[in-house]
Structure formats: structure tokens, C-alpha cells
Scaffold this motif. Structure first.
Motif, PDB file in Angstrom:
ATOM      1  N   PRO A   1       0.809  -1.232   0.000  1.00  0.00           N
ATOM      2  CA  PRO A   1       0.000   0.000   0.000  1.00  0.00           C
ATOM      3  C   PRO A   1       0.836   1.273   0.000  1.00  0.00           C
ATOM      4  CG  PRO A   1      -0.127  -1.150   2.124  1.00  0.00           C
ATOM      5  CD  PRO A   1       0.526  -2.088   1.162  1.00  0.00           C
ATOM      6  N   TRP A   2       2.073   1.216   0.476  1.00  0.00           N
ATOM      7  CA  TRP A   2       2.910   2.423   0.511  1.00  0.00           C
ATOM      8  C   TRP A   2       3.239   2.934  -0.886  1.00  0.00           C
ATOM      9  CZ3 TRP A   2       7.702   1.898  -1.754  1.00  0.00           C
ATOM     10  CH2 TRP A   2       8.211   0.602  -1.885  1.00  0.00           C
ATOM     11  N   LEU A   3       3.107   2.080  -1.915  1.00  0.00           N
ATOM     12  CA  LEU A   3       3.317   2.560  -3.280  1.00  0.00           C
ATOM     13  C   LEU A   3       2.169   3.451  -3.755  1.00  0.00           C
ATOM     14  CD1 LEU A   3       4.754  -0.621  -5.054  1.00  0.00           C
ATOM     15  CD2 LEU A   3       5.950   1.533  -4.633  1.00  0.00           C
ATOM     16  N   TYR A   4       1.130   3.557  -2.932  1.00  0.00           N
ATOM     17  CA  TYR A   4      -0.038   4.371  -3.282  1.00  0.00           C
ATOM     18  C   TYR A   4      -0.265   5.511  -2.291  1.00  0.00           C
ATOM     19  CZ  TYR A   4      -1.195   0.657  -6.570  1.00  0.00           C
ATOM     20  OH  TYR A   4      -1.158  -0.239  -7.618  1.00  0.00           O
ATOM     21  N   ASP A   5       0.732   5.788  -1.422  1.00  0.00           N
ATOM     22  CA  ASP A   5       0.510   6.843  -0.428  1.00  0.00           C
ATOM     23  C   ASP A   5       1.073   8.196  -0.845  1.00  0.00           C
ATOM     24  OD1 ASP A   5       3.255   6.686  -0.033  1.00  0.00           O
ATOM     25  OD2 ASP A   5       3.137   5.823   1.974  1.00  0.00           O
ATOM     26  N   GLY A   6       1.761   8.244  -2.000  1.00  0.00           N
ATOM     27  CA  GLY A   6       2.253   9.525  -2.508  1.00  0.00           C
ATOM     28  C   GLY A   6       3.462  10.071  -1.791  1.00  0.00           C
ATOM     29  N   ASP A   7       4.102   9.274  -0.936  1.00  0.00           N
ATOM     30  CA  ASP A   7       5.256   9.773  -0.172  1.00  0.00           C
ATOM     31  C   ASP A   7       6.517   9.059  -0.627  1.00  0.00           C
ATOM     32  OD1 ASP A   7       6.776  11.098   1.745  1.00  0.00           O
ATOM     33  OD2 ASP A   7       6.493   9.495   3.197  1.00  0.00           O
ATOM     34  N   SER A   8       7.539   9.817  -1.000  1.00  0.00           N
ATOM     35  CA  SER A   8       8.800   9.240  -1.421  1.00  0.00           C
ATOM     36  C   SER A   8       9.934   9.801  -0.583  1.00  0.00           C
ATOM     37  CB  SER A   8       9.088   9.543  -2.902  1.00  0.00           C
ATOM     38  OG  SER A   8      10.421   9.199  -3.227  1.00  0.00           O
ATOM     39  N   PRO A   9      10.728   8.941   0.064  1.00  0.00           N
ATOM     40  CA  PRO A   9      11.884   9.459   0.806  1.00  0.00           C
ATOM     41  C   PRO A   9      12.981   9.967  -0.106  1.00  0.00           C
ATOM     42  CG  PRO A   9      11.906   7.065   0.792  1.00  0.00           C
ATOM     43  CD  PRO A   9      10.611   7.482   0.169  1.00  0.00           C
ATOM     44  N   TYR A  10      12.864   9.687  -1.404  1.00  0.00           N
ATOM     45  CA  TYR A  10      13.921  10.060  -2.344  1.00  0.00           C
ATOM     46  C   TYR A  10      13.576  11.313  -3.138  1.00  0.00           C
ATOM     47  CZ  TYR A  10      14.817   5.286  -1.058  1.00  0.00           C
ATOM     48  OH  TYR A  10      15.013   4.151  -0.332  1.00  0.00           O
ATOM     49  N   TYR A  11      12.297  11.578  -3.335  1.00  0.00           N
ATOM     50  CA  TYR A  11      11.896  12.754  -4.101  1.00  0.00           C
ATOM     51  C   TYR A  11      11.021  13.715  -3.298  1.00  0.00           C
ATOM     52  CZ  TYR A  11      13.361  10.088  -8.250  1.00  0.00           C
ATOM     53  OH  TYR A  11      14.074   9.381  -9.180  1.00  0.00           O
ATOM     54  N   GLN A  12      10.692  13.374  -2.066  1.00  0.00           N
ATOM     55  CA  GLN A  12       9.752  14.155  -1.265  1.00  0.00           C
ATOM     56  C   GLN A  12       8.435  14.327  -2.012  1.00  0.00           C
ATOM     57  OE1 GLN A  12      10.801  17.326   1.427  1.00  0.00           O
ATOM     58  NE2 GLN A  12      12.898  17.313   0.670  1.00  0.00           N
ATOM     59  N   HIS A  13       7.703  15.397  -1.677  1.00  0.00           N
ATOM     60  CA  HIS A  13       6.381  15.618  -2.269  1.00  0.00           C
ATOM     61  C   HIS A  13       6.463  16.606  -3.434  1.00  0.00           C
ATOM     62  CE1 HIS A  13       4.279  13.480   0.960  1.00  0.00           C
ATOM     63  NE2 HIS A  13       5.103  14.079   1.780  1.00  0.00           N
ATOM     64  N   VAL A  14       7.435  16.443  -4.309  1.00  0.00           N
ATOM     65  CA  VAL A  14       7.604  17.417  -5.376  1.00  0.00           C
ATOM     66  C   VAL A  14       7.295  16.832  -6.752  1.00  0.00           C
ATOM     67  CG1 VAL A  14       9.241  18.855  -4.125  1.00  0.00           C
ATOM     68  CG2 VAL A  14      10.078  16.916  -5.437  1.00  0.00           C
ATOM     69  N   TYR A  15       6.822  15.596  -6.804  1.00  0.00           N
ATOM     70  CA  TYR A  15       6.378  14.997  -8.067  1.00  0.00           C
ATOM     71  C   TYR A  15       4.873  14.807  -8.020  1.00  0.00           C
ATOM     72  CZ  TYR A  15      10.912  14.001 -10.134  1.00  0.00           C
ATOM     73  OH  TYR A  15      12.142  14.123 -10.728  1.00  0.00           O
ATOM     74  N   ASP A  16       4.208  15.087  -9.140  1.00  0.00           N
ATOM     75  CA  ASP A  16       2.767  14.911  -9.181  1.00  0.00           C
ATOM     76  C   ASP A  16       2.427  13.499  -9.663  1.00  0.00           C
ATOM     77  OD1 ASP A  16       3.136  14.910 -11.935  1.00  0.00           O
ATOM     78  OD2 ASP A  16       2.358  16.929 -12.217  1.00  0.00           O
ATOM     79  N   ASP A  17       1.139  13.215  -9.799  1.00  0.00           N
ATOM     80  CA  ASP A  17       0.700  11.877 -10.183  1.00  0.00           C
ATOM     81  C   ASP A  17       1.039  11.535 -11.629  1.00  0.00           C
ATOM     82  OD1 ASP A  17      -0.199  11.523  -7.674  1.00  0.00           O
ATOM     83  OD2 ASP A  17      -2.307  11.238  -8.173  1.00  0.00           O
ATOM     84  N   ARG A  18       1.541  12.508 -12.389  1.00  0.00           N
ATOM     85  CA  ARG A  18       1.985  12.228 -13.762  1.00  0.00           C
ATOM     86  C   ARG A  18       3.482  11.948 -13.825  1.00  0.00           C
ATOM     87  NH1 ARG A  18       0.173  17.766 -16.147  1.00  0.00           N
ATOM     88  NH2 ARG A  18       1.116  18.297 -14.143  1.00  0.00           N
ATOM     89  N   GLY A  19       4.169  12.111 -12.700  1.00  0.00           N
ATOM     90  CA  GLY A  19       5.601  11.840 -12.672  1.00  0.00           C
ATOM     91  C   GLY A  19       6.460  13.020 -13.048  1.00  0.00           C
ATOM     92  N   TYR A  20       5.919  14.237 -12.968  1.00  0.00           N
ATOM     93  CA  TYR A  20       6.698  15.423 -13.284  1.00  0.00           C
ATOM     94  C   TYR A  20       7.004  16.220 -12.019  1.00  0.00           C
ATOM     95  CZ  TYR A  20       5.972  14.472 -18.189  1.00  0.00           C
ATOM     96  OH  TYR A  20       5.983  13.868 -19.417  1.00  0.00           O
ATOM     97  N   TYR A  21       8.142  16.890 -12.069  1.00  0.00           N
ATOM     98  CA  TYR A  21       8.768  17.497 -10.905  1.00  0.00           C
ATOM     99  C   TYR A  21       8.511  18.995 -10.930  1.00  0.00           C
ATOM    100  CZ  TYR A  21      13.034  18.998  -8.315  1.00  0.00           C
ATOM    101  OH  TYR A  21      13.944  19.564  -7.462  1.00  0.00           O
ATOM    102  N   GLY A  22       7.707  19.491  -9.990  1.00  0.00           N
ATOM    103  CA  GLY A  22       7.395  20.909 -10.017  1.00  0.00           C
ATOM    104  C   GLY A  22       6.902  21.430  -8.688  1.00  0.00           C
ATOM    105  N   LEU A  23       6.571  22.679  -8.654  1.00  0.00           N
ATOM    106  CA  LEU A  23       6.248  23.401  -7.430  1.00  0.00           C
ATOM    107  C   LEU A  23       4.778  23.242  -7.054  1.00  0.00           C
ATOM    108  CD1 LEU A  23       7.208  25.475  -5.297  1.00  0.00           C
ATOM    109  CD2 LEU A  23       6.537  27.264  -6.904  1.00  0.00           C
ATOM    110  N   GLY A  24       4.533  23.020  -5.760  1.00  0.00           N
ATOM    111  CA  GLY A  24       3.176  23.035  -5.237  1.00  0.00           C
ATOM    112  C   GLY A  24       2.301  21.907  -5.707  1.00  0.00           C
ATOM    113  N   ARG A  25       2.912  20.751  -5.959  1.00  0.00           N
ATOM    114  CA  ARG A  25       2.122  19.623  -6.443  1.00  0.00           C
ATOM    115  C   ARG A  25       1.864  18.624  -5.334  1.00  0.00           C
ATOM    116  NH1 ARG A  25       5.446  18.889 -12.125  1.00  0.00           N
ATOM    117  NH2 ARG A  25       4.679  20.759 -13.093  1.00  0.00           N
TER     118      ARG A  25
END
Length: 649
Positions: free
Chosen positions: A625-649
Motif C-alpha cells: 500500500p505504501w506505493l499508493y501513499d504519494g510519499d517518497s523518501p527520495y523525491y519528497q512531495h515534489v512529483y505529481d501523479d503524472r511523474g513530473y517534478y514541479g512546485l506546489g504539487r
């Protein structure tokens, strides 16, 4: 016309210098009865898109049929467009069939803008300054921190070491005030003045020493260089922890509170750092939202950087500094410390501001060219100290960044390449010069489940030390593929190392997966070859949550201990394997410098048939289930559900 040609799925998917890459899809629906194949034959394309070549790169080509409908042929094409092109018209010839379609003026620009918005990195976002000012810790919380910390029964002392060298007085005042104004107040500010002849600076230093008893001053007769100047401060430090702070930078008022609070929860922490940005002309720019601690990433660049804080007892056990590391002294210190660390705390949040000026590497990465070699030497010495038979090279396109190369005389154990396809297909890839390489091709009989079961059986049957799993949609893209993966897979604590998969036009199609609320998603899909991404994640290796399955390497014993390939996962088989590795305490690593290329047939099959279906999604979610919680210790919360890296996502 005996066929109907539809033209859809236009996408500008990359920007390369003065050109753009356009991907598009054409579908040929033939007339006739089921079973006829009037779509077969070679394709030719002409266009009016400018001086560049016609879109001759076919990145996908496949046929399908539904019910009683005849076979339909789908083609994915890629074209490199001149930036000045404003409209596009294409004509197709497929055997006796003809078709045309185009993009009107303005539509190309709209597609360019759409992709630019999707992939705009945080570092380049003009809105970051306003975003940070609304997200920094509010004053009421800072006041509460001051009240709370005063009552803690255990309050470690932090020694903040600041070497001064002709520091502009206004910069000095900002720096010193940001330290002395911390909400956690048990600290000492150790100022090492290597330019006592700078009368204005010396007066201001004396003023602060007289004003606040927490300020201590070390006067040097002359400048000894950054490493030895810093050492003069650490020699007199009395703190339980030593913080390294640049003379012209600024701290947020709660960075030490964040560190002290973490120590209350974990007294085994030996090293701490935080996220940071740059301060230029009064504006906050170029934020660095860092991953949690990764020694592999530290061996590519000093991503820890600020505000490096080390337990004093550990610091005193490290080898003495040397001037040969000047400019990379903090990187070298962190590398040596990493060889004997217990726990590391990463304070998530922008708590450090790196001031940009002409002589600082914050504004000019080439300002201290000697530091490039110092960093390379520090990493290479560290690798030798931990027994990794490899050397280090600079990344030409990224200053202060490095890659690890396996030594020519390093041991090369037996590797079994398990290819989920036919041997004649594999032969079309690059040759892999690895001594004793065993090749097992499972063929294409049956569906995906059968191929995965055959691959799992081959992995269990081999006597090789390592297994290189390659999906039938991918082919080796370079001769050094095995070496570039092995230098990572061999490392202690690494479970799975995966290559980056590229389409025929050089754009990314496989590699790192991140958890999102919609499930695992590929990071930086469609990024072109040569685009290193703002943080370099498309150039040098880094730890990730999971990987796509085009090309993976792991030790045969690890694969067996993890339970092998679980065919029930279907198209999510690699995500499941990586998740089990992570849950066993092993890391997964993307190796972007190791490349495979996705074949046209493989691309079409993945687009049409091999995307995870709802049942496979539910299966993966239930088990991991952790693959669906949106939290990554490697990228933090800066990637959206499309896999792109940006601000405020």
C-alpha cells in the motif's frame, strides 16, 4: 480510398536546444473482412514542417482487432521540429493507401506550452519566492517553539562554526542575527576571523562578541584556507554537535529547533542536514528539496551540503582535514563520516538560504575550479576505503557532479542475462562484453504471465552470481551496460539496480517509479537524451522507490531470498519485486548512465497491451500500500501523479 487514416495523440514531448521532439499517433482502419491485412507494408511520410527531416523515426508499430472488426494498424512516429515551425502537415503512404493530417498555426505552440508547464522544474519556477514566503514557519509557531524548548530536560549544545574572510559587514550582520535569533537558543557562534586586518569587519565581530555571551571569536594571523580555517573553529567548539555555516548565508529561525526535536526522538542521530534554496537580490530562488540520506547519491554530488551538522564525538574520530580538499571540504567530511554513521536526520523543509554572489559557488559553479578535482579525489578515496573497486570521473555537463566507473581489473562474476523474448531479437541489440555472460531467452510463447514464469524458472536454475533481467520490449543500448549496472548491484545494501529505457528518438520510457496516490508512476517520462533534469537525476545513479522492468540487475541469491518473480503481479512485476526488496531493507537504484532501447514492437505492445489493468493494480495495492501513499523518501512531495517534478504539487 480503401482505408481510413485517423491522426491523433499529438504531443510535443521534449525540448532539445533549438528543436522540439513531436510524437504522434496514426491509426489505419482498413475496409474488408476480418482476417484481411491491408495495413501491411512499408510506411513513407512527407511533411512541410521546415528544413528538418520528415518524421522517419518509428517508435511504435502494431496491429490489433476487436471482435469482428478487421485488424487495425497503429503507428507512433517521432519528428524533430525546428523551434520556428508554427504549423505541420503530414502525408502518409502505406502500400496503396494514402492519408494526410496536420496541425494548424498555433496548435504546435499550444503543445509546446503544455509540455513546458508539465515539466517546469521547481528550480526554474518564478513563483517559488512567493510560494516560500507563504509556506515558511509562521511567527506564532516560532514563538511556541521558543517556549517549548526552554522546558526540555535535555538540551544539547550546538556549536555553529563560521570562517570569516573579508566578509561584507552587511552580510555578516544578516548571518550572525540569523544564528543568534534561533528559536532553540542553546548554541554558541564560533567566528573564525582569518582577516583581522579588515578593520570594519573586526569592529563588527567585537561588537557582537560583547553583545551576546554565546559569541566566541578565534583570531587567525592569516588566512589558512577554508579547511584549516574551519578546523580552527572546531578545535575550540564545546557543543555536543558542530554545525558548519558559511559566512554570507542565512538560516531560518527554526533550523536548530528542528534538529534538537529530532534528537529527542532518536538519540542515535550522528549527522543532520536540511533543505535549502538560494538568496539572490532579495528573492528566494532555486530551491533544493533533498532526498533522505543516500550514500550512493552522496558519491555523485554533495547534495547534503547545508546545514551540515555532525555529532562532535564522531567529528573528533575523523581523519584531520587537509588543504587539498579546499572547496570540497564539507563533501569530504560527509563522505568520511558516512563510513561510520549510525543514524542520519534530514529536516524536510527549506531552512537554509545560500546567498548568491560573484565569488560563491552558489552563483557560479566554476568560481572555485580547484574544488572540482578536490571533490573527485574525496569520492575516490571514500570508495577505496569501503572496498569498492572503482574510480571516479567528472560529469562534463554538471559541475561538482561525478559518476563511478568499475575498475578494469575489478572482479567480474558470472552474470546470467534472462531475456523475455527471442534470441534473434536480442541479437539486434548491442553486444555485451562481459566474461562468462550466460544468455537465456525465454521466447514469446504464451502471454505475459507465462513469460514471467519462464523467466523466474530460469533465474532459479542458473548458477550465476548475478541475474540481468531484460523484458522482451528492450534491447541493450550500449556495450558497457552490464558493467554500469554491476558497479551498483554489487554494493552492500543494494537490492535492485535498473537501467533507463529510451525510445528510438532518445526520450525516456522506463526507469525510476515514484509512489503516487494513483500508484507507481514513471519519473520524467519523455525527457530527451542529454537532459540531466534540474537535480541531475537523469545523469547519475540515485535510490528510488521502485523501477520499471525493462532491465534490472540483482544478485541471484537476493532474488531467491525475495521469492523470485511473482507472475501474479502481471505488468507490475518489477514494482512488486522492488517493493519486496525495499521491505527487506534493501535499496533500489536507477542507473541513468546505463541505457537500453525500447524496440518498436515492444513500445506498441506496452502501449496497447501491457499497461497494468485494474486487477493488477488492486493486487499491488493490497500487498504494497505504501506505493499508493504519494510519499517518497527520495523525491519528497515534489512529483505529481503524472511523474513530473514541479512546485506546489
Amino acid at each position: 480510398m480503401p482505408s481510413d487514416v485517423s491522426f491523433s495523440d499529438y504531443r510535443v514531448i521534449a525540448t532539445v536546444f533549438n528543436t522540439d521532439i513531436l510524437q504522434l499517433r496514426a491509426s489505419f482502419v482498413p475496409d474488408g473482412t476480418e482476417g484481411e491485412t491491408p495495413c501491411e507494408g512499408p510506411l513513407s511520410v512527407s511533411w512541410n514542417g521546415g528544413e528538418g527531416p520528415a518524421p522517419s523515426v518509428v517508435i511504435g508499430d502494431g496491429t490489433d482487432s476487436k471482435g469482428t472488426l478487421p485488424r487495425m494498424r497503429h503507428l507512433w512516429l517521432s519528428a524533430e521540429l525546428p523551434r520556428e515551425a508554427r504549423e505541420l502537415e503530414l502525408s502518409f503512404a502505406l502500400g496503396e493507401h494514402r492519408g494526410s493530417a496536420g496541425l494548424a498555426q498555433g496548435q504546435l505552440d499550444a503543445l509546446r506550452d503544455e509540455f513546458a508547464r508539465e515539466r517546469l522544474p521547481i528550480e526554474a519556477n518564478d513563483g517559488y519566492d512567493a510560494w516560500f514566503r507563504t509556506h515558511r514557519t509562521p511567527q506564532a509557531t516560532l514563538d511556541e517553539q521558543r517556549r517549548v524548548q526552554a522546558g526540555w530536560p535535555e538540551r544539547p549544545l550546538f556549536s555553529v562554526i563560521v570562517p570569516l574572510y573579508h566578509t561584507p559587514v552587511d552580510f555578516f550582520v544578516d548571518m550572525a542575527d540569523s544564528v543568534l535569533g534561533q528559536t532553540y537558543d542553546r548554541l554558541e557562534l564560533v567566528l573564525v576571523n582569518s582577516t583581522p586586518g579588515d578593520a570594519e569587519l573586526a569592529r563588527k565581530v567585537a561588537e557582537y562578541q560583547e553583545r551576546d555571551g554565546r559569541v566566541r571569536v578565534v583570531e587567525l594571523e592569516r588566512n589558512l584556507g577554508i579547511t584549516l580555517n574551519t578546523a580552527a573553529g572546531t578545535d575550540v567548539a564545546r557543543g555536543d554537535f558542530v554545525c558548519f555555516f558559511d559566512h554570507d548565508d542565512i538560516l531560518e529561525p527554526d533550523v536548530l529547533f528542528s534538529y534538537a526535536r529530532a534528537l529527542r526522538d532518536d538519540d542515535q542521530i550522528d549527522l543532520m542536514y536540511c533543505d535549502e534554496d538560494k538568496l539572490e537580490g532579495g528573492r528566494y530562488v532555486f530551491p533544493s528539496f533533498k532526498p533522505d540520506f543516500s550514500q550512493l547519491l552522496l558519491e555523485t554530488n554533495n547534495y547534503v551540503c547545508h546545514m551540515l551538522t555532525i555529532r562532535r564525538s564522531l567529528l573528533e574520530s575523523l581523519p584531520e582535514g587537509s588543504s587539498k580538499y579546499d572547496g570540497a571540504q564539507d563533501h569530504r567530511m560527509t563522505l568520511v563520516a558516512s563510513e561510520r554513521l549510525r543514524h542520519v536526520h534530514h529536516a524536510r523543509g527549506i531552512l537554509y538560504h545560500w546567498r548568491v554572489n560573484a565569488t560563491s559557488t552558489a552563483g557560479n559553479s566554476q568560481a572555485k575550479p580547484e574544488s572540482l578535482e578536490a571533490g573527485r579525489v574525496a569520492i575516490e578515496e571514500h570508495l577505496h576505503a569501503i572496498g569498492v573497486p572503482a574510480h571516479v570521473e567528472n560529469v562534463p555537463t554538471m559541475a561538482h557532479c561525478y559518476v563511478t566507473i568499475l575498475d578494469e581489473d575489478a572482479p567480474r562474476p558470472k552474470v546470467s542475462l534472462v531475456f523475455m523474448g527471442d534470441s534473434d531479437e536480442l541479437a539486434r541489440g548491442e553486444e555485451l562484453p562481459w566474461p562468462g555472460l550466460e544468455v537465456v531467452c525465454t521466447g514469446r510463447l504464451g502471454g505475459l504471465v507465462e513469460r514471467l514464469e519462464a523467466a523466474d524458472a530460469a533465474c532459479h536454475a542458473t548458477d550465476a552470481d548475478y541475474v540481468l533481467l531484460m523484458d522482451g520490449s528492450a534491447l541493450p543500448g550500449e556495450a558497457n551496460l552490464v558493467s554500469k549496472l554491476f558497479v551498483l548491484a554489487m554494493r552492500e545494501g543494494v537490492g535492485v539496480a535498473g537501467a533507463k529505457a529510451r525510445l528510438a528518438d532518445g526520450t525516456k520510457w522506463g526507469g525510476a517509479l515514484i509512489p503516487t496516490t494513483s500508484g507507481p508512476r514513471l519519473v520524467d517520462r519523455y525527457f530527451p537524451e542529454g537532459d540531466h533534469q534540474a537535480r541531475g537525476y537523469e545523469v547519475f545513479p540515485h535510490e528510488v522507490s521502485a523501477l520499471t522492468g525493462q532491465c534490472l540487475m540483482l544478485s541471484a541469491s537476493t532474488l531467491r531470498e525475495l521469492g523470485g518473480i511473482d507472475a501474479r503481479a502481471g505488468a507490475w512485476w518489477s514494482a512488486d519485486l522492488c517493493a519486496r526488496a525495499r521491505e527487506a531493507g534493501l535499496s533500489c537504484v536507477e542507473a541513468p548512465m546505463a541505457a537500453v532501447r525500447v524496440t518498436p514492437r515492444g513500445y506498441a505492445r506496452e502501449r496497447l497491451c501491457m499497461r497494468p489493468d485494474a486487477a493488477e493494480d488492486a493486487w499491488l495495492m493490497e500487498r504494497h500500500p505504501w506505493l499508493y501513499d504519494g510519499d517518497s523518501p527520495y523525491y519528497q512531495h515534489v512529483y505529481d501523479d503524472r511523474g513530473y517534478y514541479g512546485l506546489g504539487r
